[in-house]
Write a protein that holds these residues in place. Structure first.
Motif, PDB file in Angstrom:
ATOM      1  N   UNK A 103       8.092  -6.671  -2.682  1.00 18.72           N
ATOM      2  CA  UNK A 103       7.942  -7.861  -3.370  1.00 18.72           C
ATOM      3  C   UNK A 103       8.218  -7.909  -4.747  1.00 18.72           C
ATOM      4  N   UNK A 104       8.099  -6.966  -5.348  1.00 25.86           N
ATOM      5  CA  UNK A 104       8.278  -6.791  -6.774  1.00 25.86           C
ATOM      6  C   UNK A 104       9.732  -6.026  -7.194  1.00 25.86           C
ATOM      7  N   UNK A 105      10.113  -5.507  -6.091  1.00 21.24           N
ATOM      8  CA  UNK A 105      11.601  -4.661  -6.549  1.00 21.24           C
ATOM      9  C   UNK A 105      12.200  -4.560  -5.198  1.00 21.24           C
ATOM     10  N   UNK A 106      13.124  -5.451  -4.887  1.00 19.69           N
ATOM     11  CA  UNK A 106      13.724  -5.412  -3.741  1.00 19.69           C
ATOM     12  C   UNK A 106      14.519  -3.862  -3.403  1.00 19.69           C
ATOM     13  N   UNK A 107      14.621  -2.906  -4.156  1.00 20.62           N
ATOM     14  CA  UNK A 107      15.281  -1.599  -4.200  1.00 20.62           C
ATOM     15  C   UNK A 107      14.291  -0.865  -3.634  1.00 20.62           C
ATOM     16  N   UNK A 108      12.950  -1.193  -3.719  1.00 20.73           N
ATOM     17  CA  UNK A 108      11.856  -0.158  -3.109  1.00 20.73           C
ATOM     18  C   UNK A 108      11.779  -0.441  -1.711  1.00 20.73           C
ATOM     19  N   UNK A 109      11.527   0.742  -0.952  1.00 20.02           N
ATOM     20  CA  UNK A 109      11.325   0.533   0.483  1.00 20.02           C
ATOM     21  C   UNK A 109       9.878   0.379   0.950  1.00 20.02           C
ATOM     22  N   UNK A 110       9.793  -0.496   1.871  1.00 23.91           N
ATOM     23  CA  UNK A 110       8.357  -0.849   2.214  1.00 23.91           C
ATOM     24  C   UNK A 110       7.959   0.198   3.238  1.00 23.91           C
ATOM     25  N   UNK A 111       6.573   0.879   3.300  1.00 26.67           N
ATOM     26  CA  UNK A 111       6.483   1.919   4.010  1.00 26.67           C
ATOM     27  C   UNK A 111       5.279   1.724   4.981  1.00 26.67           C
ATOM     28  N   UNK A 112       5.569   1.651   6.339  1.00 27.71           N
ATOM     29  CA  UNK A 112       4.687   1.390   7.612  1.00 27.71           C
ATOM     30  C   UNK A 112       3.632   2.662   7.623  1.00 27.71           C
TER      31      UNK A 112
END
Length: 302
Positions: A134-143
């Protein structure tokens, strides 16, 4: 679904100065495919624009959204605010959404369907997406799955053995929960926990008294940000003090209700050890690296 198959779900969003994120959270409720819901916006004494924003939502959707605050627009803490929402809920099912988190559009429809297929379940918990992009599109979201076998029922007090704060498994997020309203109205949040560990006290009561279904599905996003309550507490170095307070509360709760489960008591004793005798605990941890078989037996002995 037919009308008799569409129970009303009461959604509770509590907020304190969340002007930046509140609209996104509310809009994620408005975007739900499942439409049999009411939304209670509980204002915990906000001083920013979130009060006006929430009132605008209530005026725009008077049949669906209610604005609530404490007497005198007081700041009473998250536990008290959630209790107000629970007590004013009119649905048969209840769900919480933190004011900076969001739901995916299928959240309510999927969870209502599971609750209907699992009539023994009092509570439904799901996996959590740790939302960084949400704040950095380069960061991966982690389920992250909850730290117990998914897609099954748990009778009390099994989840106390498996999940944080006594077990080692990943804890659920409040934004992913669905609970029968009648149960929530019996097992209210502990108001002595103002803005930290209030979820763990509430969850512990559920693990001790309710039948819980855990699903591997994930339909909410848990926003990761630097100025969250948890991050602030860790930065200030207050986490240990708050955890020690929780463990003492849990001991008193078990004693008052004469819950003498031996495995649960051993886990609680182990969790309290660093606060009872920090130097002894450090010594035990050091020895455990050399003699793990014997030291682990000591750690679990009362």
């Amino acid at each position: 679904m037919k009308p008799e198959q569409t129970p009303l779900v009461s959604v509770v969003i509590c907020f304190l100065n969340e002007e930046v994120f509140l609209a996104e959270s509310v809009n994620s409720v408005l975007a739900q495919a499942y439409t049999a819901w009411e939304l209670l916006l509980v204002d915990d004494g906000s001083t920013d624009g979130s009060t006006a924003l929430s009132k605008q939502f209530a005026e725009q959707y008077p049949a669906k959204i209610r604005y609530i605050d404490h007497d005198g627009h007081a700041n009473r803490g998250l536990s008290a605010s959630r209790n107000v929402g629970i007590q004013q809920a009119t649905g048969t099912l209840l769900a919480f959404l933190d004011a900076d988190d969001i739901w995916l559009p299928n959240k309510l429809s999927m969870q209502v369907e599971i609750m209907q297929k699992q009539p023994k379940a009092d509570v439904l918990l799901e996996a959590t997406e740790y939302w960084y992009s949400w704040s950095d599109p380069k960061k991966e979201d982690i389920p992250k799955l909850i730290g117990a076998e998914p897609n099954r029922l748990y009778e009390p007090p099994q989840l106390m053995y498996h999940l944080y704060p006594l077990g080692e498994g990943e804890a659920p997020s409040m934004s992913g929960m669905m609970i029968k309203t009648a149960l929530a109205q019996q097992q209210l949040f502990e108001e002595s926990f103002v803005n930290m560990y209030e979820d763990q006290a509430f969850l512990s009561k559920l693990y001790l008294h309710a039948t819980v279904y855990i699903t591997s599905s994930c339909s909410h996003r848990y926003r990761q940000r630097m100025n969250s309550i948890m991050h602030t507490v860790q930065q200030l170095g207050n986490y240990s003090q708050i955890r020690a307070y929780f463990l003492k509360w849990l001991q008193n709760y078990l004693d008052a209700r004469q819950i003498h489960d031996s495995h649960l008591r051993r886990l609680l004793w182990k969790a309290q050890l660093p606060y009872r005798s920090p130097l002894a605990y450090k010594g035990v941890k050091l020895l455990s690296s050399y003699f793990p078989k014997y030291i682990n037996k000591y750690l679990y002995r009362i």
